[in-house]
Design a protein around this motif. Structure first.
Motif, PDB file in Angstrom:
ATOM      1  N   VAL A  26       0.826  -1.226   0.024  1.00 35.63           N
ATOM      2  CA  VAL A  26       0.017  -0.140   0.130  1.00 35.63           C
ATOM      3  C   VAL A  26       0.879   1.123   0.122  1.00 35.63           C
ATOM      4  CG1 VAL A  26      -1.719   1.255   1.261  1.00 35.63           C
ATOM      5  CG2 VAL A  26      -1.965  -1.179   1.050  1.00 35.63           C
ATOM      6  N   TYR A  27       1.919   1.130   0.768  1.00 39.40           N
ATOM      7  CA  TYR A  27       2.859   2.419   0.993  1.00 39.40           C
ATOM      8  C   TYR A  27       4.014   2.438   0.067  1.00 39.40           C
ATOM      9  CZ  TYR A  27      -0.675   2.960   4.554  1.00 39.40           C
ATOM     10  OH  TYR A  27      -1.792   3.063   5.301  1.00 39.40           O
ATOM     11  N   HIS A 203      11.019  10.127   1.729  1.00 32.64           N
ATOM     12  CA  HIS A 203      10.424  11.607   2.360  1.00 32.64           C
ATOM     13  C   HIS A 203      10.006  12.472   1.053  1.00 32.64           C
ATOM     14  CE1 HIS A 203      11.750  11.761   6.660  1.00 32.64           C
ATOM     15  NE2 HIS A 203      10.951  10.704   6.402  1.00 32.64           N
ATOM     16  N   GLN A 204      11.166  12.245   0.120  1.00 28.43           N
ATOM     17  CA  GLN A 204      10.905  13.109  -1.148  1.00 28.43           C
ATOM     18  C   GLN A 204       9.378  12.477  -2.101  1.00 28.43           C
ATOM     19  OE1 GLN A 204      14.034  11.948  -4.368  1.00 28.43           O
ATOM     20  NE2 GLN A 204      13.757  14.185  -5.043  1.00 28.43           N
ATOM     21  N   HIS A 205       9.312  11.118  -1.983  1.00 24.03           N
ATOM     22  CA  HIS A 205       8.223  10.704  -2.739  1.00 24.03           C
ATOM     23  C   HIS A 205       6.982  11.113  -1.764  1.00 24.03           C
ATOM     24  CE1 HIS A 205       4.972   7.898  -3.162  1.00 24.03           C
ATOM     25  NE2 HIS A 205       5.262   7.693  -4.592  1.00 24.03           N
ATOM     26  N   ASP A 206       6.870  11.035  -0.646  1.00 26.66           N
ATOM     27  CA  ASP A 206       5.893  11.618   0.234  1.00 26.66           C
ATOM     28  C   ASP A 206       5.250  12.859   0.228  1.00 26.66           C
ATOM     29  OD1 ASP A 206       5.720   8.962   1.016  1.00 26.66           O
ATOM     30  OD2 ASP A 206       6.446   9.202   3.160  1.00 26.66           O
ATOM     31  N   ASP A 207       6.417  13.673   0.122  1.00 30.13           N
ATOM     32  CA  ASP A 207       6.168  15.117  -0.301  1.00 30.13           C
ATOM     33  C   ASP A 207       5.449  15.692  -1.540  1.00 30.13           C
ATOM     34  OD1 ASP A 207       7.585  15.581   2.274  1.00 30.13           O
ATOM     35  OD2 ASP A 207       9.360  16.278   1.373  1.00 30.13           O
ATOM     36  N   GLN A 208       5.735  14.782  -2.619  1.00 28.88           N
ATOM     37  CA  GLN A 208       5.351  15.147  -3.731  1.00 28.88           C
ATOM     38  C   GLN A 208       4.043  14.249  -4.075  1.00 28.88           C
ATOM     39  OE1 GLN A 208       8.329  14.250  -6.671  1.00 28.88           O
ATOM     40  NE2 GLN A 208       9.574  15.770  -5.963  1.00 28.88           N
ATOM     41  N   GLY A 210       2.420  11.856  -1.711  1.00 28.14           N
ATOM     42  CA  GLY A 210       1.831  11.014  -0.534  1.00 28.14           C
ATOM     43  C   GLY A 210       2.260   9.858  -0.058  1.00 28.14           C
ATOM     44  N   PRO A 211       1.954   9.206   0.699  1.00 31.99           N
ATOM     45  CA  PRO A 211       2.928   7.886   1.211  1.00 31.99           C
ATOM     46  C   PRO A 211       2.337   6.775   0.561  1.00 31.99           C
ATOM     47  CG  PRO A 211       1.054   8.429   2.813  1.00 31.99           C
ATOM     48  CD  PRO A 211       1.097   9.548   1.623  1.00 31.99           C
ATOM     49  N   TRP A 212       1.461   6.905  -0.501  1.00 34.66           N
ATOM     50  CA  TRP A 212       0.948   5.542  -1.021  1.00 34.66           C
ATOM     51  C   TRP A 212       1.786   5.217  -2.372  1.00 34.66           C
ATOM     52  CZ3 TRP A 212      -2.167   9.554   0.426  1.00 34.66           C
ATOM     53  CH2 TRP A 212      -2.832   9.511   1.578  1.00 34.66           C
ATOM     54  N   SER A 213       1.769   3.978  -2.654  1.00 42.73           N
ATOM     55  CA  SER A 213       2.508   3.474  -3.751  1.00 42.73           C
ATOM     56  C   SER A 213       1.777   3.781  -5.024  1.00 42.73           C
ATOM     57  CB  SER A 213       3.043   2.043  -3.653  1.00 42.73           C
ATOM     58  OG  SER A 213       1.851   1.356  -3.484  1.00 42.73           O
ATOM     59  N   ALA A 214       2.632   3.761  -6.152  1.00 44.48           N
ATOM     60  CA  ALA A 214       1.917   3.920  -7.495  1.00 44.48           C
ATOM     61  C   ALA A 214       1.278   2.682  -7.716  1.00 44.48           C
ATOM     62  CB  ALA A 214       3.154   4.282  -8.243  1.00 44.48           C
ATOM     63  N   GLU A 215       1.475   1.542  -7.314  1.00 43.37           N
ATOM     64  CA  GLU A 215       0.867   0.306  -7.493  1.00 43.37           C
ATOM     65  C   GLU A 215      -0.395   0.300  -6.808  1.00 43.37           C
ATOM     66  OE1 GLU A 215       1.383  -4.440  -6.606  1.00 43.37           O
ATOM     67  OE2 GLU A 215       3.066  -3.181  -6.558  1.00 43.37           O
ATOM     68  N   TYR A 216      -0.541   0.831  -5.400  1.00 41.81           N
ATOM     69  CA  TYR A 216      -1.794   0.905  -5.010  1.00 41.81           C
ATOM     70  C   TYR A 216      -2.800   1.961  -5.527  1.00 41.81           C
ATOM     71  CZ  TYR A 216      -5.258   2.018  -0.863  1.00 41.81           C
ATOM     72  OH  TYR A 216      -6.018   2.274  -0.189  1.00 41.81           O
ATOM     73  N   LYS A 217      -2.134   2.926  -5.931  1.00 45.65           N
ATOM     74  CA  LYS A 217      -3.029   4.046  -6.610  1.00 45.65           C
ATOM     75  C   LYS A 217      -3.932   3.556  -7.864  1.00 45.65           C
ATOM     76  CE  LYS A 217      -0.896   8.313  -4.635  1.00 45.65           C
ATOM     77  NZ  LYS A 217      -0.087   9.599  -5.120  1.00 45.65           N
ATOM     78  N   ASP A 218      -2.907   2.818  -8.617  1.00 46.17           N
ATOM     79  CA  ASP A 218      -3.437   2.372  -9.866  1.00 46.17           C
ATOM     80  C   ASP A 218      -4.606   1.310  -9.719  1.00 46.17           C
ATOM     81  OD1 ASP A 218      -1.529   3.701 -11.303  1.00 46.17           O
ATOM     82  OD2 ASP A 218      -0.008   1.728 -11.391  1.00 46.17           O
ATOM     83  N   GLU A 219      -4.468   0.438  -8.373  1.00 40.56           N
ATOM     84  CA  GLU A 219      -5.562  -0.502  -8.126  1.00 40.56           C
ATOM     85  C   GLU A 219      -6.729   0.261  -7.739  1.00 40.56           C
ATOM     86  OE1 GLU A 219      -3.681  -2.847  -5.240  1.00 40.56           O
ATOM     87  OE2 GLU A 219      -2.482  -4.043  -6.504  1.00 40.56           O
TER      88      GLU A 219
END
Length: 222
Positions: A26-27, A203-208, A210-219
């Motif tokens: 998820v993250y 942290h760089q990813h979360d700042d841009q 959020g904490p969720w993974s690209a895979e989770y967002k795609d789902e």
């Protein structure tokens, strides 16, 4: 439930230690963080523990030989005692930073932190990584090139005292615990620098995004 620093304490659940949750997708970088943070903690703390046992042996050596010689002989091994003591501090520091990172990401992966807090995480991670590297270098040099000496009595009597007192070996590199501690520490240093790199990337990813993974967002969008 009460909250501390904005963190809801109801999220403190034993079920979150299950592998299915700890290593979920998820993250972003969650699996990697859970592995490298624990590796940094465990390796440095185990090195510290082995070093503590070694430290105790060399302190006992000082006391034992001094007692057997009725205070005439003194063991000069403060170099190994000093670096082993410093290694304890390093182990605690690494466990504090990446242990906190592990538990915060485990229980509150969606927490919102200020820029100052984020900067503190990064600075602390870099600092303990550098300190761990310095510790590993110093411990390695001392174990590989130094040895204990006995002063105050003739060499023949000194050898007799060592034989009667028993381990540890005056030559540090011939003591198994003296060798094991820096070996584990070097592995811990690698894990510590890896953890620092992963923390910065996370942290760089979360700042841009959020904490969720690209895979989770795609789902979620399907």
């Amino acid at each position: 439930m009460p909250a501390i620093w904005g963190l809801d304490l109801k999220e403190l659940q034993w079920g979150k230690f299950k592998g299915s949750y700890m290593f979920n997708r998820v993250y972003h970088l969650r699996r990697t963080k859970m592995i490298v943070y624990q590796a940094a903690m465990i390796l440095c703390v185990v090195s510290e523990s082995v070093g503590t046992a070694m430290l105790s042996d060399y302190v006992d050596q000082q006391d034992g030989i001094s007692t057997r010689s009725h205070g005439q002989a003194q063991v000069q091994n403060n170099d190994i005692i000093g670096i082993a003591s410093f290694n304890i501090v390093v182990g605690i520091a690494v466990a504090t930073i990446f242990g906190a990172g592990f538990f915060f990401d485990l229980f509150w992966p969606e927490r919102i932190e200020t820029k100052a807090v984020r900067l503190s995480w990064k600075i602390s991670a870099v600092a303990v990584s550098i300190i761990a590297l310095v510790d590993a270098l110093a411990l390695t040099v001392i174990v590989a090139t130094h040895r204990a000496y006995i002063i105050g009595v003739p060499p023949e009597y000194a050898r007799t005292l060592v034989d009667k007192n028993g381990p540890p070996n005056l030559i540090y590199r011939k003591n198994a615990m003296s060798v094991t501690s820096p070996v584990l520490l070097w592995l811990g240093v690698v894990a510590t620098f890896s953890s620092t790199y992963i923390m910065w990337r996370s942290h760089q990813h979360d700042d841009q995004f959020g904490p969720w993974s690209a895979e989770y967002k795609d789902e979620e969008t399907i």
